[in-house]
Write an enzyme that holds these catalytic residues in place. Structure first.
Site, PDB file in Angstrom:
ATOM      1  N   SER A 168      45.499  46.328  36.941  1.00 43.83           N
ATOM      2  CA  SER A 168      45.200  47.011  35.676  1.00 43.83           C
ATOM      3  C   SER A 168      44.211  46.173  34.884  1.00 43.83           C
ATOM      4  CB  SER A 168      46.474  47.154  34.849  1.00 43.83           C
ATOM      5  OG  SER A 168      46.895  45.884  34.383  1.00 43.83           O
ATOM      6  N   ASP A 169      43.414  46.810  34.047  1.00 43.36           N
ATOM      7  CA  ASP A 169      42.725  46.002  33.046  1.00 43.36           C
ATOM      8  C   ASP A 169      43.824  45.416  32.160  1.00 43.36           C
ATOM      9  OD1 ASP A 169      40.973  44.671  31.440  1.00 43.36           O
ATOM     10  OD2 ASP A 169      39.650  46.376  31.076  1.00 43.36           O
ATOM     11  N   TRP A 170      43.464  44.351  31.449  1.00 44.77           N
ATOM     12  CA  TRP A 170      44.492  43.577  30.737  1.00 44.77           C
ATOM     13  C   TRP A 170      45.136  44.406  29.603  1.00 44.77           C
ATOM     14  CZ3 TRP A 170      43.199  41.633  34.856  1.00 44.77           C
ATOM     15  CH2 TRP A 170      43.488  40.342  35.267  1.00 44.77           C
TER      16      TRP A 170
END
Ligand code: BGC
Length: 757
Positions: free
Chosen positions: A227-229
């Site tokens: 995932s993106d952060w």
């Protein structure tokens, strides 16, 4: 590598759930009892941002080479060079104990206002895909992983965490996905990072169509999806969609949610196991590369300088450049002393050293007197006294070098640009200086286009030096003094005005959604289709030498789509300087059932030529160079017919056009149905075959009913034209009383013949 199935069999449910979330801001969860190590990732993408404390997201990172950012990299149009940069990045990652670099960023430049465009390559998916693949191949060739990001349609910073990108299927396939697809297929990144935003109603982190159907199943992605952060909203839903690894961690509540879901049967344990398998595979793969040691700071700085030199674009030159031994140089602009070489946010590097433009000048212009004025403040204030000081210096000099950097409050990750403007002070400064000094050269440091209308005409020369990396100060000097002949070309259009840009009326969206209403037509696809004048077109860039194109050829006049084609042209250096030219090939479908842009980049090559030298450039085109994505068939299709092969030096400087004929290898089922118009029936080969006799009869009947006057005065229209636009069913229904059976059944019969049932 360990036997993964066996290992997964030995893991407890708790261990498996924990592995699918990070242990810290940058690491996976280790399982010591089974010998599963932790994997460490770092940003990315133009340098290694290794934060020493794995629980800190934003602390100062360990020193690493800050290479030029993606806008600059794409302007080199040099895949091999970008690959070399990738190798250097990997060496630094190894020295800094990093397993996976979070990059490259590969989103399309839909609007020049996107604050993060400096981290993206281009407005063109073909060029972006090639660049990203080059970087990935370089990094991974040394055993360090990459994370291709942000998948997908992450094209603005405004509401980037939540906005719903509404993109129609064809636009998604032809514009927003292909750069990822190419990077995926040619680069095979070990990981892919999903975007924050929603795509067509669904968070990318929970978008099964995107992560599983397209990425994993259709494209064959074998690595893990991270995932993106902070992009995960519902951990269980994300796992089901194909999001393997959630970051950052720890996220105990989410781990518990996964455990609970498996126990209560709402999450199939096989789904969890599949993500665990993907994560373990990459964890063990990265562990095979021994870490530690040192990297060669000087060699990498030199490489960063070379890349910056190749990326600088000579936008304008009245002949003043390269500088011929000036005696007195007025150096103006604070970015001459404070190099502006990178952007703000997650890609921000702590450089190993910085080449300061002013110092670099001192080292080269040994015989010249250098004077310096700051020119503009760090903030947005207007300071006339600074302009006066600069004007005074410029007046008495032979030449004025104006270093203008777009400040970070106008461009950064996290927020979009308010406009395309430099600061008021910077504009006033350029105008005032160029008024008193005809030899004024503007050197820009920015990650995306700026509006130049107010001052461009007054200047002698303009260099686009981008966010040039830590060694860029030296590269500027190389170009100014002719040690490097500029060869960069624009990977994005520089528009005249913000109001001219393709997404202008759809950006930034409202009520949580942004509609990609311009469809396929972003960048030069838009400007060429609409014939909108631009400041500098896609693919444009000057040189100190001149190139002549001759002898254009195509390998066949008529060809099969699957065989493709080779276009070639001779390029001669007709000037006095050794130099490099980027030959570009665009394709145009002359006639098509679906709307198509007037030109699309499908190949390019960069060649170096000595004065007088000629080289033949060959560029191959394949099936996809001619295909478009047809949502009616849910696949890439080609159609028989003529295509223009446009060979040029930019998207608007087309030197040759060759017309070729494509034979499609596809026998596609007809898409005709009850609602298809007469025109569509006649355009479809099988439709025409079965319907033509009936149509002829209909026309004949109509003619006799109206007398010979086709342009019936009674209703003042061309009846044939009218009929062509009517659905077959409707027109038959008008005549139903005269038909042997109901109109619907007649159309059924016709459709059966067409579809061969
Ligand atoms: C950015 C990513 C980056 C991540 C980790 C996010 O906010 O969008 O590009 O890799 O942070 O720093």
């Amino acid at each position: 590598m360990a036997d993964l199935d066996e290992l997964i069999g030995q893991m407890t449910l708790e261990e498996k759930a924990a592995l699918c979330s990070g242990a810290s801001a940058w690491t996976t969860t280790s399982v010591e009892r089974l010998g599963i190590p932790a994997m460490l990732v770092s940003d990315g993408p133009h340098g290694v941002r290794r934060v020493p404390d794995i629980h800190s997201m934003g602390a100062t990172s360990l020193p690493a080479t800050a290479f030029p950012t993606a806008s600059a990299l794409a302007s080199t149009w040099d895949v091999d060079l970008i690959r070399k940069m990738g190798e250097a990045l990997a060496e630094e990652a190894i020295a800094l104990n990093v397993d996976v670099l979070l990059g490259p960023g590969n989103n399309m430049k839909r609007t020049p206002l996107c604050g993060r465009n400096f981290e993206y390559f281009s407005e063109d998916p073909f060029l972006s895909g090639e660049m990203a693949a080059g970087l990935i191949n370089g990094i991974q060739s040394k055993g360090v992983g990459t994370s291709l990001k942000h998948f997908a349609a992450n094209n603005q910073e405004y509401q980037r965490f939540v906005t719903n990108a509404e993109v129609d299927e064809r636009t998604l396939r032809e514009i927003y996905l292909p750069a990822f697809e190419t990077a995926m297929k040619k680069g095979k990144p070990w990981t892919v990072m999903c975007a924050y935003n929603k795509l067509n109603g669904n968070y990318c982190s929970q978008n099964r169509e995107l992560l599983t159907d397209i990425l994993k199943n259709e494209w064959g992605f074998e690595g893990l999806v991270v995932s993106d952060w902070g992009a995960v909203h519902d951990r269980v839903a994300a796992l089901k969609a194909g999001l393997d690894w959630q970051m950052p961690g720890p996220r105990d509540a989410d781990v518990q949610a996964v455990i609970k879901a498996v126990r209560d049967g709402s999450l199939d344990e096989d789904t969890l196991n599949e993500s665990v398998r993907r994560i373990l595979q990459i964890v063990f793969k990265t562990a095979e590369t021994p870490k530690g040691g040192e990297f060669d700071v000087e060699a990498h700085h030199a490489l960063a300088r070379r890349i910056a030199g190749e990326s600088i674009i000579l936008l304008k030159n009245n002949g003043i450049l390269p500088l011929a031994n000036p005696q007195h140089i007025a150096v103006i602009g604070r970015s001459a002393r404070e190099a502006h070489f990178q952007g703000g946010g997650s890609s921000h590097i702590n450089p190993t050293k910085v080449a300061v433009p002013y110092v670099e000048l001192q080292q080269v212009a040994l015989n010249a007197e250098l004077t310096y004025a700051e020119g503009y403040p760090r903030d947005d204030s207007y300071q006339p006294a600074m302009i006066d000081e600069a004007v005074k210096l410029a007046q008495s000099a032979d030449v004025a070098l104006l270093y203008i950097a777009l400040p970070s409050f106008k461009e950064s990750e996290g927020y979009d640009r308010p406009d395309l403007d430099l600061t008021e002070q910077q504009v006033a400064l350029i105008k005032a200086v160029s008024k008193v000094q005809p030899n004024t050269v503007v050197i820009l440091n920015n990650g995306a286009p700026v509006d130049m209308r107010a001052w461009l005409d007054d200047t002698a020369a303009v260099l686009e030096a981008w966010m040039m990396g830590q060694a860029g100060g030296g590269a500027i000097t190389d170009v100014l003094f002719g040690k490097v002949n500029p060869s960069g070309k624009l990977a994005e259009t520089f528009p005249l005005r913000l109001a001219d840009t393709p997404a202008y009326t759809n950006y930034p969206g409202e009520n949580g959604a942004v509609r990609y209403g311009e469809g396929l037509f972003i960048g030069y696809r838009y400007y060429t289709a609409r014939e909108i004048p631009v400041q500098f077109p896609f693919g444009y860039g000057l040189s100190y030498t001149t190139f002549q194109y001759s002898n254009p050829k195509v390998s066949a006049q008529q060809f099969k789509d699957v065989d493709g084609l080779t276009a070639s042209v001779d390029v001669t250096n007709t000037g006095k300087w050794i130099g490099k030219e980027v030959v570009q090939v665009y394709v145009h479908d002359r006639k098509s059932r679906l709307v198509r842009p007037p030109r699309e980049l499908k190949g390019f090559a960069k060649v170096e030529l000595r004065p007088g030298e000629t080289k033949t450039v060959n560029i191959s085109l394949d099936f996809r160079s001619f295909a478009c994505y047809d949502p009616a068939y849910k696949r890439w299709i080609t159609e028989d017919g003529e295509f223009d092969i446009l060979i040029g030096s930019s998207s608007t400087d087309i030197r040759f056009a060759e017309t070729v004929t494509l034979d499609s290898s596809l026998a596609l089922p007809s898409v005709l149905n009850h609602e298809s118009t007469i025109r569509e029936w006649l355009a479809d080969p099988r439709g025409r075959m079965v319907f033509q006799p009936m149509y002829d009869q209909m026309v004949h009947q109509m003619m006799s009913a109206m007398g010979s006057n086709e342009d019936s005065d009674a209703i003042g229209m061309d009846m044939t034209g009218f009929m062509l636009e009517m659905p077959i069913l409707s027109i038959l229904q008008f005549q139903e009383s005269a038909l042997p059976k109901p109109a619907y059944e007649i159309v059924n019969d016709l459709l059966q013949q067409v579809h061969g049932k």
